[in-house]
Design a protein around this motif. Structure first.
Motif, PDB file in Angstrom:
ATOM      1  N   GLY A   1      30.518  39.739  22.883  1.00  0.00           N
ATOM      2  CA  GLY A   1      29.197  40.059  23.419  1.00  0.00           C
ATOM      3  C   GLY A   1      28.988  39.320  24.721  1.00  0.00           C
ATOM      4  O   GLY A   1      29.912  38.714  25.270  1.00  0.00           O
TER       5      GLY A   1
ATOM      6  N   ALA B   1      34.714  40.150  17.334  1.00  0.00           N
ATOM      7  CA  ALA B   1      33.348  40.385  17.793  1.00  0.00           C
ATOM      8  C   ALA B   1      33.165  39.758  19.170  1.00  0.00           C
ATOM      9  O   ALA B   1      33.503  38.596  19.378  1.00  0.00           O
TER      10      ALA B   1
ATOM     11  N   GLN C   1      30.068  45.448  22.275  1.00  0.00           N
ATOM     12  CA  GLN C   1      30.856  45.506  21.041  1.00  0.00           C
ATOM     13  C   GLN C   1      31.440  46.894  20.843  1.00  0.00           C
ATOM     14  O   GLN C   1      32.598  47.037  20.452  1.00  0.00           O
TER      15      GLN C   1
END
Length: 56
Positions: free
Chosen positions: A16, A14, A3
């Motif tokens: 990840g 976002a 991130q």
């Protein structure tokens, strides 16, 4: 860490490790891969969890 790197690159969404997992599985399936092999590559996850990511 992912991130933080995304923010540094100007990506506002976002992201990840699961984002990359889903993207990789999507690319594999769109290029003719099978759910069974995708599940095997994804540490033996059930195909049902992959189908949630890739709607039929």
């Amino acid at each position: 860490m992912i991130q933080r790197r995304a923010v540094a690159a100007g990506i506002g969404t976002a992201v990840g490790n699961h984002t990359f997992r889903a993207t990789g599985i999507t690319a594999y399936l769109k290029n003719g891969g099978t759910l069974e092999k995708a599940a095997a590559m994804d540490a033996g996850k059930r195909c049902g969890s992959i189908e949630v990511i890739i709607p039929a």
